[in-house]
Enzyme design. Sequence first.
Site, PDB file in Angstrom:
ATOM      1  N   GLU A 169       6.930  -6.120   7.952  1.00  0.00           N
ATOM      2  CA  GLU A 169       6.119  -5.549   6.868  1.00  0.00           C
ATOM      3  C   GLU A 169       6.529  -4.109   6.587  1.00  0.00           C
ATOM      4  O   GLU A 169       5.711  -3.195   6.656  1.00  0.00           O
ATOM      5  CB  GLU A 169       4.634  -5.582   7.266  1.00  0.00           C
ATOM      6  N   LYS A 171       0.809  -1.217   0.000  1.00  0.00           N
ATOM      7  CA  LYS A 171       0.000   0.000   0.000  1.00  0.00           C
ATOM      8  C   LYS A 171       0.844   1.269   0.000  1.00  0.00           C
ATOM      9  O   LYS A 171       0.402   2.332  -0.425  1.00  0.00           O
ATOM     10  CB  LYS A 171      -0.948   0.023   1.209  1.00  0.00           C
ATOM     11  N   HIS A 224       2.063  -3.877  14.827  1.00  0.00           N
ATOM     12  CA  HIS A 224       2.584  -2.747  14.063  1.00  0.00           C
ATOM     13  C   HIS A 224       2.678  -1.594  15.040  1.00  0.00           C
ATOM     14  O   HIS A 224       1.656  -1.157  15.567  1.00  0.00           O
ATOM     15  CB  HIS A 224       1.651  -2.408  12.893  1.00  0.00           C
TER      16      HIS A 224
HETATM   17  C1  LIG Z   1       0.798   0.326   6.480  1.00  0.00           C
HETATM   18  C2  LIG Z   1       1.167  -0.955   7.048  1.00  0.00           C
HETATM   19  C3  LIG Z   1       2.496  -1.386   6.989  1.00  0.00           C
HETATM   20  C4  LIG Z   1       3.612  -0.540   6.463  1.00  0.00           C
HETATM   21  O1  LIG Z   1       3.956   0.442   7.380  1.00  0.00           O
HETATM   22  P1  LIG Z   1       5.256   1.365   7.207  1.00  0.00           P
HETATM   23  O2  LIG Z   1       5.161   2.303   8.326  1.00  0.00           O
HETATM   24  O3  LIG Z   1       5.180   2.006   5.881  1.00  0.00           O
HETATM   25  O4  LIG Z   1       6.439   0.466   7.316  1.00  0.00           O
HETATM   26  C5  LIG Z   1       2.776  -2.636   7.447  1.00  0.00           C
HETATM   27  N1  LIG Z   1       1.811  -3.441   7.939  1.00  0.00           N
HETATM   28  C6  LIG Z   1       0.531  -3.056   8.022  1.00  0.00           C
HETATM   29  C7  LIG Z   1      -0.482  -3.985   8.556  1.00  0.00           C
HETATM   30  C8  LIG Z   1       0.167  -1.803   7.588  1.00  0.00           C
HETATM   31  O5  LIG Z   1      -1.111  -1.410   7.669  1.00  0.00           O
END
Ligand SMILES: *Cc1c(COP(=O)(O)O)cnc(C)c1O
Length: 798
Positions: free
Chosen positions: A654, A446, A574
């Site tokens: 991620e 995304k 996260h």
């Molecule tokens: C947006 C998102 C990410 C990526 O986050 P960054 O801050 O760009 O590294 C990873 N995992 C999930 C579930 C997300 O929603």
Amino acid sequence: MASETFPAPAFEGSEKRMELDFCSTLAGGAGDLRSLSRQQLDAVLDKASCCIVSSRSNTVFDSYVLSESSLFVYADKVVLKTCGTTRLLDAVPLLLELASGLGLACSRCKYSRASFLFPDAQPAPYTDFNAEAAALQSALGPLGSYGSMAVLGEAATGLQWHIFMAELPGSTHPPTYSLEICMTELCPAKALPFFRTEDFLTAAAVTTRSGIAALLPQAEVDDFVFEPCGYSMNALQGSTLSTIHVTPEQGHSYASFELSGPCLQAFSISGTVAKVAEMFNPGHMTVALSTSVDGHGWDLSCTHLPTALQHRASAHHRHASSGDTTFHSLRKPAPPPGLHALRSVDHEMGGELSRCPSPMAVTSLLSPCPLLDGQSTTAIAQVLAAHGAVSIPDGSQSAIDAHIRRLVTAHDLEDPLYVVDLGCVMRLYNAWQLAMPRVHPFYAVKCNTDGGMIALLAAMGAGFDCASEAEVKAVLSAGAGPDRIVYANACKRPKDVRAAASLGVNLTTFDTESELHKLRRWHPSTAALLRVRADDPAARCQLGNKYGAEMEQVPSLLQAAQQLGINVAGVSFHVGSGATNPAAFSEAIELARTVFDQGLAMGFDMHILDIGGGFCGGSILPDGSVALGDVPVAVNTALAKHFPDEGAVRVIAEPGRYFAEAAASLACMIIGTRDIRSTGKAPTRDYWITDGLYGSMNCILYDHATLSAHPLPPNNNIKGHHDAGTEGMLLVPSTVFGPTCDGLDTVLHDYPLPSLENGDWLVFPNMGAYTLVGACNFNGIDVAHTPVFYVCSAGRPS
Ligand SMILES: *Cc1c(COP(=O)(O)O)cnc(C)c1O
């Protein structure tokens, strides 16, 4: 637009072309081929595996735009042109049979084609022109025995024109001339109008905008724009036909132009060739001029070619019956060696070279960050070649700026553009592996859905975090299998769950019981990671308000999963996007351990730990390590402490921003200026630029970003190895507005800039994360499809 796939099942634009002339077999005169019914034509085209999408007629002939190219039907002549992997020759027997029913017999046949871009993808007999000629001869019956074939052009480089001619002795036909131009490696900016972007209005608008309408001002035009891209046009002018077909995708771009009729005197051949070359600005072009009457060769030397095309080879062939074909091949001069050369490899050569570039070229690009075990230099080089990545000396902003300046000048650009440095992404990937060797990165799509970035990361060995069917498909088409995807959206739409099931994506996340019911109903065999809440309160964007189970909910969620038979395979979290606090990661890993233990105690096969995203935008330090502060050390230490058994637990992350942010620079032209001088105050300036808050700069609102910008230095002022500076210039506090009519659309406030004029450019570095993905076309200003130009820097800035 960046629908590149890897390995590339690319579209074959190069057409096969058949022209059949008929004579009456009846004493009292024969029927008219134009009386064939639509059903009969459909049946003929079905044999060739294509169909009619649009049609137009004048008093002399009928024209049909096909799903794959074009058909023209005259009273006594048919011209059928088909691209892709169509089987044009299979249509011949039925066509002859239908003509025979009208009292018409074929008395002349001309079959021709250029070289294919992807010859290996063709079905038999199109893999070998001898076999095509033989198949055609047998289909033509007695006429076939008068056939002869020729292959013109350089065999060594494969730039060839194939032609088969058969004519019944004693038959007479009106003269025909045909000019056929084939082009590859179209200039990306020139290919842009042929994508069905959101600002697509009508095919007619594309015909006008691309310059095609001006090429044939007298003709009646039937044009068609395909989904998601591709363009076909037939034009009728008296008895003269013309047709244009465009495959605009970078990596296998192709365009063809044809003008055929009994007399082309009304058209300046040289002028037309020059205009077509200008319209597409191709890297490579072939021109074939055929006549059915003797003695009309054509001299290219009198043509003024506006682009940098150079004449490479000519050939002339006199047909055994009557008439001749003159063939010319032109290309832009070879670029300097290096990756550049990979790009310019001729796709008409069957793409052999572009599919197997030298691993050395890539290895040298990666120094001082050599490839890791298991990484395929060939796969990486293929991605670079397929995306037209141009080699630049290093990843410094001044090298990027120099490239932007070249693009802007060469293509006369006005609209905003991105330059994405795939070399930067490569170095970041390997720096990650070195910094956190236990953690396999799954790029969060995304953040930036750029096709080149995704394909490159797939080739490097990354996994992917997807949150919708479209993201999963983008990853699959970039060559990564479903086992390299985590569907890390903790609340999926029902259709996304069904898509995951049907596409074989068997790892997802959940943090509510309601999600477990959806999984139970639509994808009961998926493995699921329990997402727990673990916030870094200092992170730039918080996620904990929406996602992550609280610790006290964990036992009941695990019980619900057990009752519903969902396989909980581990834990995810996260800490928030743009996190800098190392303790947030170590505390979250410790928390995950307690959830692991609860799951294990209940009998779940807990073996995956997903430490999420949140990592800052990556930048490589002079020693080759990555600037993530103490986060990697914190992660490594916490893993060693809480998950010491490396064999028992697989650790993934991620990261989105980490890979994407630094790789992209956005350039915007200045379209308005205003001086503000109020008495008693220092002067300030206002600027308007071509992108703003509704476009890529939406990151100011949604991603809490603070942008930086600098003027694009002029051609002669790109400094060596130093970042573009503004020393020596008088800087004035300036406001920079976006192009829409909203006052909120303000990009920079009180920002020090030198005095700039309309037509100057501003460059915004570090624009790869959460920018273009959130852009819309408010006010009808198309910034949601800002074009991307790829470079591959050969090393980090020294
Ligand atoms: C947006 C998102 C990410 C990526 O986050 P960054 O801050 O760009 O590294 C990873 N995992 C999930 C579930 C997300 O929603």
